[in-house]
Design a protein around this motif. Structure first.
Motif, PDB file in Angstrom:
ATOM      1  N   UNK A   1       0.826  -1.214   0.000  1.00  0.00           N
ATOM      2  CA  UNK A   1       0.000   0.000   0.000  1.00  0.00           C
ATOM      3  C   UNK A   1       0.855   1.256   0.000  1.00  0.00           C
ATOM      4  N   UNK A   2       1.913   1.278   0.815  1.00  0.00           N
ATOM      5  CA  UNK A   2       2.773   2.462   0.916  1.00  0.00           C
ATOM      6  C   UNK A   2       3.491   2.717  -0.401  1.00  0.00           C
ATOM      7  N   UNK A   3       4.022   1.664  -1.020  1.00  0.00           N
ATOM      8  CA  UNK A   3       4.771   1.866  -2.268  1.00  0.00           C
ATOM      9  C   UNK A   3       3.857   2.382  -3.370  1.00  0.00           C
ATOM     10  N   UNK A   4       2.649   1.816  -3.492  1.00  0.00           N
ATOM     11  CA  UNK A   4       1.725   2.245  -4.543  1.00  0.00           C
ATOM     12  C   UNK A   4       1.243   3.673  -4.310  1.00  0.00           C
ATOM     13  N   UNK A   5       0.880   3.985  -3.066  1.00  0.00           N
ATOM     14  CA  UNK A   5       0.338   5.313  -2.775  1.00  0.00           C
ATOM     15  C   UNK A   5       1.414   6.388  -2.725  1.00  0.00           C
ATOM     16  N   UNK A   6       2.673   6.013  -2.487  1.00  0.00           N
ATOM     17  CA  UNK A   6       3.740   7.010  -2.369  1.00  0.00           C
ATOM     18  C   UNK A   6       3.981   7.742  -3.679  1.00  0.00           C
ATOM     19  N   UNK A   7       3.504   7.180  -4.788  1.00  0.00           N
ATOM     20  CA  UNK A   7       3.679   7.848  -6.075  1.00  0.00           C
ATOM     21  C   UNK A   7       2.796   9.094  -6.184  1.00  0.00           C
ATOM     22  N   UNK A   8       1.823   9.213  -5.282  1.00  0.00           N
ATOM     23  CA  UNK A   8       0.942  10.391  -5.298  1.00  0.00           C
ATOM     24  C   UNK A   8       1.438  11.503  -4.378  1.00  0.00           C
ATOM     25  N   UNK A   9       2.550  11.261  -3.660  1.00  0.00           N
ATOM     26  CA  UNK A   9       3.065  12.275  -2.742  1.00  0.00           C
ATOM     27  C   UNK A   9       3.490  13.528  -3.505  1.00  0.00           C
ATOM     28  N   UNK A  10       3.164  14.673  -2.909  1.00  0.00           N
ATOM     29  CA  UNK A  10       3.589  15.950  -3.502  1.00  0.00           C
ATOM     30  C   UNK A  10       4.564  16.687  -2.608  1.00  0.00           C
ATOM     31  N   UNK A  11       4.508  16.376  -1.313  1.00  0.00           N
ATOM     32  CA  UNK A  11       5.429  16.992  -0.358  1.00  0.00           C
ATOM     33  C   UNK A  11       6.399  15.922   0.132  1.00  0.00           C
ATOM     34  N   UNK A  12       7.695  16.275   0.182  1.00  0.00           N
ATOM     35  CA  UNK A  12       8.728  15.300   0.560  1.00  0.00           C
ATOM     36  C   UNK A  12       9.474  15.791   1.796  1.00  0.00           C
ATOM     37  N   UNK A  13       8.738  15.822   2.898  1.00  0.00           N
ATOM     38  CA  UNK A  13       9.292  16.249   4.173  1.00  0.00           C
ATOM     39  C   UNK A  13       9.044  15.152   5.193  1.00  0.00           C
ATOM     40  N   UNK A  14       9.806  15.142   6.296  1.00  0.00           N
ATOM     41  CA  UNK A  14       9.569  14.133   7.336  1.00  0.00           C
ATOM     42  C   UNK A  14       8.135  14.155   7.849  1.00  0.00           C
TER      43      UNK A  14
ATOM     44  N   UNK B   1       5.882  12.439   5.246  1.00  0.00           N
ATOM     45  CA  UNK B   1       6.046  10.980   5.289  1.00  0.00           C
ATOM     46  C   UNK B   1       5.345  10.388   6.506  1.00  0.00           C
ATOM     47  N   UNK B   2       5.477  11.052   7.643  1.00  0.00           N
ATOM     48  CA  UNK B   2       4.877  10.547   8.876  1.00  0.00           C
ATOM     49  C   UNK B   2       3.353  10.513   8.759  1.00  0.00           C
ATOM     50  N   UNK B   3       2.787  11.635   8.269  1.00  0.00           N
ATOM     51  CA  UNK B   3       1.328  11.694   8.131  1.00  0.00           C
ATOM     52  C   UNK B   3       0.833  10.666   7.127  1.00  0.00           C
ATOM     53  N   UNK B   4       1.610  10.463   6.058  1.00  0.00           N
ATOM     54  CA  UNK B   4       1.235   9.531   5.000  1.00  0.00           C
ATOM     55  C   UNK B   4       1.199   8.095   5.524  1.00  0.00           C
ATOM     56  N   UNK B   5       2.262   7.666   6.208  1.00  0.00           N
ATOM     57  CA  UNK B   5       2.344   6.296   6.726  1.00  0.00           C
ATOM     58  C   UNK B   5       1.301   6.064   7.806  1.00  0.00           C
ATOM     59  N   UNK B   6       1.150   7.023   8.705  1.00  0.00           N
ATOM     60  CA  UNK B   6       0.164   6.869   9.780  1.00  0.00           C
ATOM     61  C   UNK B   6      -1.244   6.717   9.210  1.00  0.00           C
TER      62      UNK B   6
ATOM     63  N   UNK C   1       7.880   3.378  11.737  1.00  0.00           N
ATOM     64  CA  UNK C   1       9.081   4.218  11.730  1.00  0.00           C
ATOM     65  C   UNK C   1      10.036   3.814  10.614  1.00  0.00           C
ATOM     66  N   UNK C   2      10.151   2.515  10.375  1.00  0.00           N
ATOM     67  CA  UNK C   2      11.038   2.045   9.309  1.00  0.00           C
ATOM     68  C   UNK C   2      10.523   2.487   7.947  1.00  0.00           C
ATOM     69  N   UNK C   3       9.206   2.440   7.736  1.00  0.00           N
ATOM     70  CA  UNK C   3       8.630   2.887   6.474  1.00  0.00           C
ATOM     71  C   UNK C   3       8.858   4.381   6.261  1.00  0.00           C
ATOM     72  N   UNK C   4       8.721   5.173   7.298  1.00  0.00           N
ATOM     73  CA  UNK C   4       8.963   6.625   7.181  1.00  0.00           C
ATOM     74  C   UNK C   4      10.414   6.896   6.788  1.00  0.00           C
ATOM     75  N   UNK C   5      11.342   6.182   7.428  1.00  0.00           N
ATOM     76  CA  UNK C   5      12.758   6.385   7.098  1.00  0.00           C
ATOM     77  C   UNK C   5      13.062   5.917   5.679  1.00  0.00           C
TER      78      UNK C   5
END
Length: 673
Positions: free
Chosen positions: A601-614, A617-622, A649-653
């Motif tokens: 789920x994270x890998x597929x949805x991460x392609x829609x990210x527009x902001x690349x800040x910690x 990432x935290x809000x996205x994974x949570x 935490x590992x996914x965020x990193x």
């Protein structure tokens, strides 16, 4: 529940019966002693007559002393008769009878060739064998004549009875020439007799009668006392049966077997009780029974053969399908019969325990092809060092070189026995770590087909595999299992690759209609959900293991196809029809299946990210993890809150690492010509 009960009790019951049948029934010497230490027991008297057996060193020393062959000679009656008849025809006058009589006396003792002309070319020993009238007798070599000595003796005997020049007469008549060797060297018989004497060294050096004192309480165990104790122990265990009631002996064996089986059960119960519900538990018990049976059989035959047994193979066979926390206690239980029923039990137990721990670690790095021999050599080195340590402390006896050779052969047998893994995989429907590593090879035909038919899905699977590997290592999951599950989880998409957005962008030209153009949300959801059933069908057709097929079934769990379900609701659809948009899969059961679901789920949805800040990432994974929890996907999974936190935490990193900023290089200005 009833099925699990039989799955547990039947293997353990068979193991219990095996132990009861194979536990030795002969008496065991109850005293522990070491040369140079104090005898800490009561004064010991011999209960029966027994011989004192020589040590191996004493036997080898005696055999070494027998290396000088005693020459074997045959007495030639023909030579004596012929030469005496010739002497009687010589023209010796009144000396004839004296010459014949003297020659007969000399021949009676025997005449040998001189030292320099002897055919076997060695100095004559003090004793020789002389065969006469089909009977061989040992005779001192000093009592027979050399040829020169025989002629000198003939001259001396005749000089005593005649005043004439006897030497001249004997030379002139040729009497000296009639005195020749009549003891003929037999080389073949000499070699045969020597070989027999070298092997006929007596194994005993004395006798102890019943009631005789062997050792007193508090006495120092000297070499002589230790030799008597060793001999007494040998005869006691060979000839003394169990003197108690047979029922009591059987009860004792039952209690010992029950204790060992109970420890085996508890070692699994306290480390991973989920093993009771799959085929790994019967497999575990079979490995235990195999090595326990070998141990107990060799205890009855000859304990020296135990040094040849590759006990470290048991650790590797267990490690192939289970984690360290299970393998270590089960391996210890597997070595218990070695500790309990053998004379050098402590030495063998410690030796193979240490070697097994090292072998398991080494095999993680040297587990393919010829590298397995590196593991075998490391195992042998550990065994040799531990054995030599016990030997230096005088805690083990026997021939050092023979023991080291046995351990070396046993270490090599570990390599020869490891292919049993593939047999057990088929019998118990298991998947070894080695096979998982092989399945992760992207050059295998099924993955190559996925790459050709659905290149976007293939790249997505590779990204999920790497992400899942990182997460699995962080929470002590099985990384090889997660990698294999990730690589094959979307294998069903190659039946209809254009249905999925990652393949549309690579296979549909600009301006062309997409797969879902003109389809209703229900139709689109149906086609997307279909890839799970297609994946299971493809996996079964290609005979993928069940544990990999479970990843295909569970990577979406029972979630909904969110995009098309939301479009359906926005178009005024009935929420009661949500079942048309829900995957009919299985919810994740294991830690590894949870990791794959989240990474997918994270890998597929991460392609829609527009902001690349910690923070992004935290809000996205949570949000993704919370969504899965709200849909109840973790209800049956074997994962703790702490481990789930580590996963997040590992996914965020990981996202931060793959989406890190890069330096913007300025565009170079080309010079005008």
């Amino acid at each position: 529940m009833k099925k699990d009960f039989f799955r547990i009790t039947v293997p353990l019951g068979i193991a219990f019966l095996l132990l009861v049948l194979l536990i030795p029934r002969n008496a065991k010497f109850a005293y522990d002693y070491r040369k140079g230490r104090t005898w800490k027991y009561e004064t010991l008297y011999a209960q029966f007559d027994f011989p004192i057996y020589k040590t191996e060193e004493q036997i080898l020393a005696e055999r070494g002393a027998a290396t000088e062959a005693i020459p074997y000679y045959k007495y030639s009656d023909e030579t004596v008769s012929r030469n005496l008849r010739s002497a009687e025809r010589l023209d010796l006058g009144n000396l004839r009878s004296a010459v014949v009589s003297a020659m007969r006396a000399i021949y009676q003792k025997g005449v040998l060739e001189d030292e320099g002309s002897r055919r076997h070319g060695t100095a004559l020993p003090d004793v020789i064998y002389i065969q006469r009238d089909k009977r061989a007798v040992k005779s001192p070599s000093a009592e027979v004549y050399r040829l020169t000595e025989a002629r000198a003796r003939l001259l001396a005997d005749l000089t005593e009875v005649s005043d004439a020049n006897v030497d001249s007469i004997l030379r002139a008549t040729g009497a000296y020439d009639l005195l020749v060797p009549n003891l003929i060297y037999d080389e073949q018989t000499t070699a045969l007799v020597h070989a027999e004497s070298a092997t006929s060294v007596s194994p005993t050096s004395g006798y102890v009668t019943s009631g005789q004192l062997i050792v007193s309480e508090g006495e120092i165990v000297t070499s002589e006392i230790a030799q008597m104790l060793d001999s007494y122990k040998r005869e006691f265990e060979a000839n003394m049966g169990y003197e108690g009631a047979p029922a009591l002996m059987l009860l004792g064996n039952i209690l010992i077997a029950l204790a060992i089986v109970a420890v085996l059960f508890l070692s699994v119960y306290f480390t991973n009780r989920k093993l009771f519900s799959d085929t790994r538990f019967p497999y575990l018990v079979v490995v235990f029974m195999l090595f326990a049976a070998i141990t107990l059989i060799l205890v009855r035959v000859d304990e020296k053969w135990l040094y040849f047994v590759p006990f470290t193979l048991a650790a590797l066979l267990l490690q192939a399908f289970m984690r360290y926390r299970v393998v270590v206690p089960v391996y210890v239980v597997t070595l218990l019969p070695l500790l309990i029923f053998t004379h050098d039990g402590v030495v063998l137990f410690v030796m193979f325990l240490v070697a097994g721990m090292v072998a398991m670690r080494a095999f993680r790095y040297f587990n393919r092809g010829w590298r397995q021999f590196v593991t075998a050599l490391i195992t042998f080195a550990v065994l040799a060092l531990v054995y030599l340590g016990f030997r230096a402390a005088d805690l083990v006896a026997g021939n050092v070189w023979r023991a080291l050779l046995s351990l070396f052969i046993g270490s090599m047998l570990t390599v020869a026995g490891y292919p049993m893994i593939y047999l057990f995989e088929r019998i118990f429907n298991l998947v070894s770590n080695s096979r998982l590593v092989e399945m992760c090879d992207v050059s295998n035909p099924l993955i190559r087909e996925l790459e050709q038919k659905a290149p976007g899905t293939f790249q997505h699977s590779l990204q999920v595999m790497n992400m899942a590997d990182t997460v699995a290592r962080a929470v002590d999951a099985n990384p090889d299992l997660v990698r294999a599950g990730a690589l094959y989880h979307d294998i069903g998409k190659m039946n209809n690759p254009l249905c999925f957005v990652e393949n549309e962008s690579l296979m549909i030209r600009d301006g062309a209609p997409t797969y879902h153009s003109g389809l209703t949300p229900e139709q689109s959801a149906h086609d997307i959900i279909r890839h799970v059933a297609d994946g299971v069908e493809i996996a079964q057709k290609n005979r993928l293991p069940d544990v990999i097929i479970d990843f295909i079934r569970s990577h979406h769990g029972t979630t909904t196809t969110g995009f098309f379900y939301n479009r359906y609701l926005q178009a005024g659809g009935d929420p009661a029809m949500a079942g048309n948009f829900r995957y009919p899969g299985m919810k994740p059961l294991t830690k590894e299946q949870i990791i794959l679901m989240l990474c997918d789920s994270v890998e597929a949805a991460s392609r829609t990210l527009t902001a690349f800040t910690p923070e992004a990432y935290s809000e996205f994974v949570e949000r993704i993890v919370a969504g899965k929890m709200e849909e109840g996907q973790f209800d049956r999974a074997d994962i703790s809150i702490s481990q789930l936190g580590t996963v997040k935490e590992t996914l965020k990193q990981y996202l931060a690492q793959i989406h890190h900023e890069r330096v913007v290089y300025p565009q170079s200005k080309q010079r005008k010509p």
